[in-house]
Design a protein around this motif. Structure first.
Motif, PDB file in Angstrom:
ATOM      1  N   THR A   1       4.126   0.493  -4.187  1.00  0.00           N
ATOM      2  CA  THR A   1       3.016  -0.338  -5.111  1.00  0.00           C
ATOM      3  C   THR A   1       3.941  -0.372  -6.354  1.00  0.00           C
ATOM      4  O   THR A   1       4.753   0.017  -6.759  1.00  0.00           O
ATOM      5  CB  THR A   1       1.701   0.287  -5.432  1.00  0.00           C
TER       6      THR A   1
ATOM      7  N   SER B   1      -0.853   5.305   7.505  1.00  0.00           N
ATOM      8  CA  SER B   1      -0.501   4.510   6.309  1.00  0.00           C
ATOM      9  C   SER B   1       0.573   3.532   6.609  1.00  0.00           C
ATOM     10  O   SER B   1       0.516   2.539   6.150  1.00  0.00           O
ATOM     11  CB  SER B   1       0.119   5.491   5.109  1.00  0.00           C
TER      12      SER B   1
ATOM     13  N   SER C   1      -0.030  -0.453   6.381  1.00  0.00           N
ATOM     14  CA  SER C   1       0.818  -1.293   5.595  1.00  0.00           C
ATOM     15  C   SER C   1       1.319  -2.408   6.252  1.00  0.00           C
ATOM     16  O   SER C   1       1.360  -3.665   5.862  1.00  0.00           O
ATOM     17  CB  SER C   1       1.940  -0.419   5.204  1.00  0.00           C
TER      18      SER C   1
ATOM     19  N   GLU D   1       0.976  -1.444   0.197  1.00  0.00           N
ATOM     20  CA  GLU D   1      -0.008  -0.044  -0.186  1.00  0.00           C
ATOM     21  C   GLU D   1       0.745   1.096   0.132  1.00  0.00           C
ATOM     22  O   GLU D   1       0.226   2.319  -0.007  1.00  0.00           O
ATOM     23  CB  GLU D   1      -1.014  -0.122   1.116  1.00  0.00           C
ATOM     24  N   ILE D   2       1.963   1.120   0.073  1.00  0.00           N
ATOM     25  CA  ILE D   2       3.057   2.312   0.062  1.00  0.00           C
ATOM     26  C   ILE D   2       3.832   2.041  -1.061  1.00  0.00           C
ATOM     27  O   ILE D   2       3.846   3.112  -1.979  1.00  0.00           O
ATOM     28  CB  ILE D   2       4.038   2.419   1.315  1.00  0.00           C
TER      29      ILE D   2
END
Length: 633
Positions: free
Chosen positions: A81, A522, A526, A78-79
């Motif tokens: 990608t 975030s 993650s 999710e960071i």
């Protein structure tokens, strides 16, 4: 493995100029490569061989810019990608650099080829997103906020014997871990009954090592010293059985649990040291033909491997003195200083959101079960008496004290294992401690805080939760039933999903992690995604298949001639349990099928419940089959 010369093993760039570093590398031409060691959210380290000549061409530019890499290959979901995967590896110029020698690759008759490994940070779109940077932010924020609260609450300073905040030069975050691990000869299988008996009889604990295990342990400790890690002890742990000597004189059937301890250092360096020691253990024991595992619970029903993590904070004063922020002025009157009590209260009160960083795998949960000296309750011990420090090995957090040494006062978190991400364990722990310190800033009397920590489950706390007890000087396992433990200390999670669900159940405590942007939403998301994905994959492709193999190995052994009615009854129970776990029918799916379906449908709550049911039935099945086999002639 042999040492042919005395080359350089480490470089402290904070104490050396770029010119000195360049000279060292040119004087040691066996150092052929440089590698940047970033640590992702899964605790994995990067290692890329970059020719040393690239580093030497412009050291200053290399240290300023670092190198770019593909972030989709590290654990940053999710960071980093697939559509935005560029990650920069930025060297840490304030950490200790080490030279990793390849003892299978001679350079000349005196040296081996070496790689300069530089700890690094991972940067994505201008944001530091790695484990090392999270810990660094936590330490910086802790120092900033504690100094602020000291400034506005001078009684906290007076309690420590410090006149004013301006007398403080800096904070020293001392930390240490210890490494437990299992070694074995390849392809040997373990006998659970022999291991359990040996453990109960304490036949291995602190015994003298022998043969290749002794040599590998001694070599490891020797190499640690070369890197300046300052080893303190290496010894046998409680697990293992005696090896044998084959006809060729070689040691066979090695299966032993070992522990290595080394001196504390600052918190960030402690994390780096742990990674280095794990690599040294792996390389050294492997060179002697032994397999190494750092798994928390590699063998069922036998002691697992822990990694107790010690944490403390001191203030370095401008006059040269050092004051332990956790120690009281009089060690025989109080257990802790006001700040020390606040730190311990915060660690306990926020443990629901610290625990996901400590216990993040099924393997880790397998270790945290009653009967193996691993903590199962969120509870601390101060000691039976303030004048006589004691050690309760059954609690989550132990207070370590030495009446003759105020600098020894620290907290021992007993739940981590060798595969816990130590950087995130410490970062979340210091965030929790800070929350407790800020909560008690208005309190002048240490006795009030000792009372808060020692309150009964029926007493409402000023900071701690009601209906919970947080201090215990008894044996958690022997003196309380499971129901009593759950009632007094709170029911602890049993699966990875239950543990990570605490982020949502305890929103206020989760917000503690976000203070000072140490963690971000975030980063937590993650980490959560990566860990839950791993949990699902392990269940689907390791745990369920492994259980299938165990079940298939449970075969019928009795026959008409020597059977008894007990054999028949036991085998019928075994067959019923096996069918419930494995066999589908037109009317009902097996437990394994339902668990697979839940995981594939991402119904994680249901999967968690089914995992617990599976574990319970598998334990019953193993015990029942062992009893059945013992009755077969």
């Amino acid at each position: 493995m042999s040492f042919l010369s005395n080359p350089v093993y480490s470089i402290d760039p904070s104490k050396k100029s770029l010119e000195e570093i360049e000279r060292i590398l040119k004087d040691n031409p066996q150092i052929k490569f440089v590698s940047l060691m970033g640590v992702d959210l899964g605790g994995n380290t990067t290692d890329a061989k970059i020719p040393i000549k690239i580093f030497l061409e412009d050291i200053e530019e290399f240290l300023r810019q670092g190198v770019q890499t593909d972030g989709s290959s590290v654990v940053l979901p999710e960071i980093a990608t697939l559509g935005d995967a560029k990650v920069d590896l930025l060297p840490d110029s304030q950490s200790n650099w080490i030279v990793d020698y390849n003892y299978d690759h001679p350079y000349d008759g005196k040296h081996y080829v070496g790689t300069l490994r530089i700890p690094a940070f991972l940067v994505h779109n201008g944001k530091f997103v790695d484990s090392r940077s999270i810990l660094k932010r936590a330490l910086s924020f802790f120092e900033k906020k504690v100094k602020e609260v000291m400034e506005s609450n001078p009684h906290l300073l007076a309690n420590l014997g410090i006149e004013k905040v301006s007398d403080i030069e800096s904070f020293l975050f001392t930390a240490a871990t210890e490494l437990e691990f299992w070694v074995k000869t390849p392809e040997d299988s373990e006998d659970i009954e022999q291991l359990s008996t040996s453990q109960n009889l304490k036949e291995q604990y602190w015994k003298r090592t022998q043969g290749t295990v002794r040599t590998a342990l001694e070599k490891t400790i020797e190499i640690m010293g070369r890197y300046g890690i300052e080893p303190e002890m290496g010894h046998k742990e409680v697990g293992g059985v005696n090896s044998t000597i084959g006809v060729n004189g070689e040691q066979n059937h090695v299966l032993e649990q070992l522990e290595i301890d080394w001196k504390y250092s600052d918190a960030l360096q402690a994390g780096d040291n742990e990674i280095l020691v794990r690599e040294l253990v792996q390389d050294t024991f492997t060179s002697f033909g032994l397999e190494v595992t750092f798994a928390a619970k590699p063998i069922e029903e036998v002691a697992g491997s822990g990694e107790h993590t010690h944490m403390g904070v001191a203030a370095k004063l401008k006059n040269g003195n050092t004051i332990n922020l956790f120690s009281p002025k009089n060690l025989k009157e109080d257990y802790l200083s006001l700040i020390g009590y606040g730190g311990l209260l915060g660690l306990l009160n926020n443990y629901e959101v610290i625990n996901p960083f400590v216990t993040s795998s099924t393997d880790a949960f397998n270790r945290l079960k009653p009967g193996f000296e691993a903590p199962v309750c969120t509870v601390a011990s101060l000691g039976n008496d303030v004048k006589n420090p004691s050690r309760n090995r059954s609690v989550l957090v132990g207070l370590i004290r030495d009446l003759d040494n105020p600098m020894a006062t620290r907290f021992e978190l007993r739940s981590p294992n060798p595969l816990s991400n130590t950087y995130l364990v410490m970062a979340s722990s210091y965030q929790g401690m800070l929350d407790g310190i800020l909560a008690i800033k208005h309190i002048y009397d240490p006795q009030l805080l000792e009372n808060e920590l020692s309150k009964s489950a029926q007493t409402e706390g000023v900071y701690l939760e009601q209906n919970r007890q947080y201090r215990c000087e008894q044996d958690i396992f022997k003196d309380f039933s499971v129901h009593e433990r759950d009632s007094l200390f709170g029911k602890t999670p049993e699966t990875v999903w239950e543990n990570f669900n605490h982020f949502d159940k305890h929103e206020k405590k989760s917000a503690t992690l976000l203070n000072g942007d140490v963690f971000t939403e975030s980063l937590i998301s993650s980490f959560k995604t990566a860990t839950l994905d791993r949990w699902k994959e392990e269940l689907l492709h390791r745990i369920i298949p492994s259980n299938m193999d165990i079940i298939r190995s449970f075969t019928k052994s009795h026959n008409i001639e020597d059977t008894t009615d007990l054999d028949v009854v036991r085998w019928e129970k075994i067959t019923k349990l096996k069918n419930y776990l494995v066999k589908d029918s037109l009317e009902q799916s097996s437990l394994f099928t339902r668990l697979r379906d839940s995981l594939n449908e991402n119904n994680l709550k249901k999967a968690s419940e089914l995992q617990k049911e599976m574990d319970c039935i598998m334990a019953e099945l193993r015990n029942l089959y062992a009893s059945y086999k013992r009755n077969i002639i």
